[in-house]
Motif scaffolding. Structure first.
Motif, PDB file in Angstrom:
ATOM      1  N   ASP A 121       0.817  -1.223   0.000  1.00  0.00           N
ATOM      2  CA  ASP A 121       0.000   0.000   0.000  1.00  0.00           C
ATOM      3  C   ASP A 121       0.845   1.266   0.000  1.00  0.00           C
ATOM      4  N   PRO A 122       1.583   1.528  -1.081  1.00  0.00           N
ATOM      5  CA  PRO A 122       2.504   2.673  -1.080  1.00  0.00           C
ATOM      6  C   PRO A 122       1.772   4.009  -0.962  1.00  0.00           C
ATOM      7  N   MET A 123       2.082   4.741   0.095  1.00  0.00           N
ATOM      8  CA  MET A 123       1.477   6.049   0.344  1.00  0.00           C
ATOM      9  C   MET A 123       2.585   7.001   0.787  1.00  0.00           C
ATOM     10  N   PHE A 124       3.042   7.844  -0.152  1.00  0.00           N
ATOM     11  CA  PHE A 124       4.158   8.753   0.120  1.00  0.00           C
ATOM     12  C   PHE A 124       3.745  10.221   0.033  1.00  0.00           C
ATOM     13  N   SER A 125       2.502  10.489  -0.325  1.00  0.00           N
ATOM     14  CA  SER A 125       2.049  11.869  -0.484  1.00  0.00           C
ATOM     15  C   SER A 125       1.841  12.542   0.865  1.00  0.00           C
ATOM     16  N   GLU A 126       1.752  13.871   0.837  1.00  0.00           N
ATOM     17  CA  GLU A 126       1.571  14.647   2.058  1.00  0.00           C
ATOM     18  C   GLU A 126       0.166  14.473   2.637  1.00  0.00           C
ATOM     19  N   ARG A 127      -0.813  14.319   1.767  1.00  0.00           N
ATOM     20  CA  ARG A 127      -2.200  14.189   2.228  1.00  0.00           C
ATOM     21  C   ARG A 127      -2.862  12.962   1.609  1.00  0.00           C
ATOM     22  N   ALA A 128      -3.739  12.333   2.403  1.00  0.00           N
ATOM     23  CA  ALA A 128      -4.504  11.181   1.920  1.00  0.00           C
ATOM     24  C   ALA A 128      -5.823  11.683   1.357  1.00  0.00           C
ATOM     25  N   PHE A 129      -5.738  12.229   0.141  1.00  0.00           N
ATOM     26  CA  PHE A 129      -6.901  12.889  -0.451  1.00  0.00           C
ATOM     27  C   PHE A 129      -6.638  13.071  -1.944  1.00  0.00           C
ATOM     28  N   PRO A 130      -7.687  13.265  -2.753  1.00  0.00           N
ATOM     29  CA  PRO A 130      -7.460  13.441  -4.191  1.00  0.00           C
ATOM     30  C   PRO A 130      -6.641  14.682  -4.531  1.00  0.00           C
ATOM     31  N   VAL A 131      -6.682  15.708  -3.655  1.00  0.00           N
ATOM     32  CA  VAL A 131      -5.904  16.922  -3.873  1.00  0.00           C
ATOM     33  C   VAL A 131      -4.985  17.127  -2.686  1.00  0.00           C
ATOM     34  N   GLN A 132      -3.932  17.912  -2.875  1.00  0.00           N
ATOM     35  CA  GLN A 132      -2.921  18.058  -1.838  1.00  0.00           C
ATOM     36  C   GLN A 132      -3.036  19.366  -1.058  1.00  0.00           C
ATOM     37  N   PHE A 133      -4.203  20.040  -1.163  1.00  0.00           N
ATOM     38  CA  PHE A 133      -4.430  21.227  -0.343  1.00  0.00           C
ATOM     39  C   PHE A 133      -5.536  20.992   0.687  1.00  0.00           C
ATOM     40  N   ALA A 134      -6.017  19.751   0.788  1.00  0.00           N
ATOM     41  CA  ALA A 134      -7.068  19.425   1.750  1.00  0.00           C
ATOM     42  C   ALA A 134      -6.917  17.964   2.138  1.00  0.00           C
ATOM     43  N   GLY A 135      -7.690  17.561   3.149  1.00  0.00           N
ATOM     44  CA  GLY A 135      -7.677  16.174   3.566  1.00  0.00           C
ATOM     45  C   GLY A 135      -6.667  15.882   4.650  1.00  0.00           C
ATOM     46  N   PRO A 136      -6.667  14.650   5.155  1.00  0.00           N
ATOM     47  CA  PRO A 136      -5.764  14.279   6.246  1.00  0.00           C
ATOM     48  C   PRO A 136      -4.300  14.478   5.858  1.00  0.00           C
ATOM     49  N   ARG A 137      -3.566  15.203   6.697  1.00  0.00           N
ATOM     50  CA  ARG A 137      -2.166  15.524   6.423  1.00  0.00           C
ATOM     51  C   ARG A 137      -1.267  14.654   7.291  1.00  0.00           C
ATOM     52  N   ARG A 138      -0.213  14.130   6.705  1.00  0.00           N
ATOM     53  CA  ARG A 138       0.639  13.224   7.447  1.00  0.00           C
ATOM     54  C   ARG A 138       1.424  13.973   8.529  1.00  0.00           C
ATOM     55  N   ALA A 139       1.540  13.302   9.674  1.00  0.00           N
ATOM     56  CA  ALA A 139       2.241  13.889  10.809  1.00  0.00           C
ATOM     57  C   ALA A 139       3.734  13.644  10.750  1.00  0.00           C
ATOM     58  N   GLN A 140       4.132  12.628  10.016  1.00  0.00           N
ATOM     59  CA  GLN A 140       5.543  12.268   9.909  1.00  0.00           C
ATOM     60  C   GLN A 140       5.854  11.998   8.436  1.00  0.00           C
TER      61      GLN A 140
END
Length: 385
Positions: A121-140
């Motif tokens: 499940d590769p997830m390297f983006s800053e946010r878990a959302f279709p866009v990177q200006f909203a949605g859950p933001r990674r803490a680390q």
């Protein structure tokens, strides 16, 4: 409004949903429906939008989730160790296999065994959302940067939620493989191949529950869990979800992805009972089991296990060791990001379960796992700085 990983709660631009009819429908399989898929032991695990709104409103009034008192531990990755693994040459050259497991964060892990580098499940983006200006933001940040990964042979996807299937990450992995002249095979649940192909990824193989594929002598079996899928507001459960049971000569390992508790894990143990006899080395050498995003229970119980249920999964599977994942990275539920390890420790204590049997790792940490042909042990080679 705090946005979660569930797209039923996402007030986002609607993405094109899958066909109204299930192109994979097999009436002889009970988890197939005419429009998609369902769980084995419960009719539905999702909630109506008014119920989602009630959860969000209650969380907002109570100021949840509260800030963690202790951030998830992070260590510098040992890139030399990861890059030095003898990929692809073990069988042909007769080299000894020394499997490793590296937690990159959330549900993303790198497992090196059987001469393969496998990424979950590769997830390297800053946010878990279709866009990177909203949605859950990674803490680390990710424990290993995309560019620092060794060549990836196989990517395992558990389902299509944004915190598990991230478009930017998988497209970048494909581009890395192309630049390096290597090949990455994406193994996915039924229904996800067309989506990845639209993103330019061609080496994709879809699997149904209990299907399997062999890659250079390592078997990948797709197994049932209790969850759901969806990337928009009208495509609920149109593609499949599940876990992965992986068998190489040196390591049998399990990746649960994302799940609520059910009998599916006892079923998995029963399904592989002949391969996990004592004479053949016993059960899974290591299982990656989610432990986070579980509060409030009235809302989350059907789709996300808590640490107590995660320990029960560990026992249902008959795993020798388990590692808790799916915590400390994205704020997806009402508990603070550091609560899962605390609750896991309390569960272990109450169950008299030794810490090495179910532990958490620092983000970026690597554990070297003994070859299952040797004595069963796990040696941590990186600890918190």
């Amino acid at each position: 409004m705090r946005v979660t990983a569930w797209c039923a709660a996402c007030l986002c631009a609607h993405q094109a949903s899958a066909a109204e009819t299930n192109a994979y429908f097999n009436p002889e399989k009970s988890h197939h429906t005419a429009t998609g898929f369902r769980n084995n032991y419960v009719e539905r695990v999702t909630h109506s939008l008014p119920t989602v709104a009630r959860w969000q409103w209650n969380a907002w009034r109570q100021g949840l989730p509260s800030h963690p008192q202790t951030p998830a531990p992070v260590v510098r990755p040992d890139l030399a160790t990861l890059q030095a693994y003898p990929r692809g040459s073990l069988l042909s050259d007769g080299l000894p296999d020394a499997p490793t497991l590296t937690w990159i964060g959330h549900a993303t892990a790198l497992v090196q065994a059987g001469g393969l580098n496998v990424l979950t499940d590769p997830m390297f983006s800053e946010r878990a959302f279709p866009v990177q200006f909203a949605g859950p933001r990674r803490a680390q940040p990710p424990g290993v940067a995309l560019a620092d990964l060794p060549p990836i042979d196989v990517v395992l996807l558990s389902h299509n939620h944004f915190d598990h299937l991230d478009r930017a990450s998988v497209v970048h992995l494909q581009a890395l493989a192309t630049r390096r002249g290597t090949a990455t095979l994406f193994l996915v649940p039924l229904g996800l191949k067309p989506l990845l192909q639209r993103w330019g990824i061609e080496a994709v193989q879809e699997l149904d529950w209990w299907d399997s594929v062999s890659v250079q002598g390592t078997e990948f079996h797709f197994t049932p869990t209790q969850h759901w899928s969806g990337r928009g507001l009208s495509d609920e459960s149109e593609t499949l979800w599940g876990a992965w049971a992986v068998f190489s000569p040196a390591l049998h390992w399990y990746f649960a992805g994302d799940t609520g508790y059910s009998r599916d894990f006892a079923d998995t143990r029963q399904h592989f009972r002949e391969r996990h006899s004592g004479a053949l080395g016993g059960g899974f050498d290591v299982a990656l089991i989610p432990i986070g995003a579980y509060e409030p229970r009235w809302f989350m119980q059907g789709q996300h296990v808590n640490p107590s249920e995660a320990v029960q999964i560990h026992r249902d599977l008959g795993a020798k060791r388990s590692v808790g994942i799916h915590w400390g990275t994205f704020p997806l539920a009402d508990e603070p990001l550091d609560q899962a390890p605390i609750d896991l420790e309390a569960t272990r204590h109450g169950a008299a379960l030794p810490k090495p049997e179910f532990e958490t790792l620092a983000i970026g940490a690597t554990v070297r796992i003994r070859n299952r042909k040797d004595a069963d042990a796990v040696q941590t080679i990186h600890t918190t700085d």
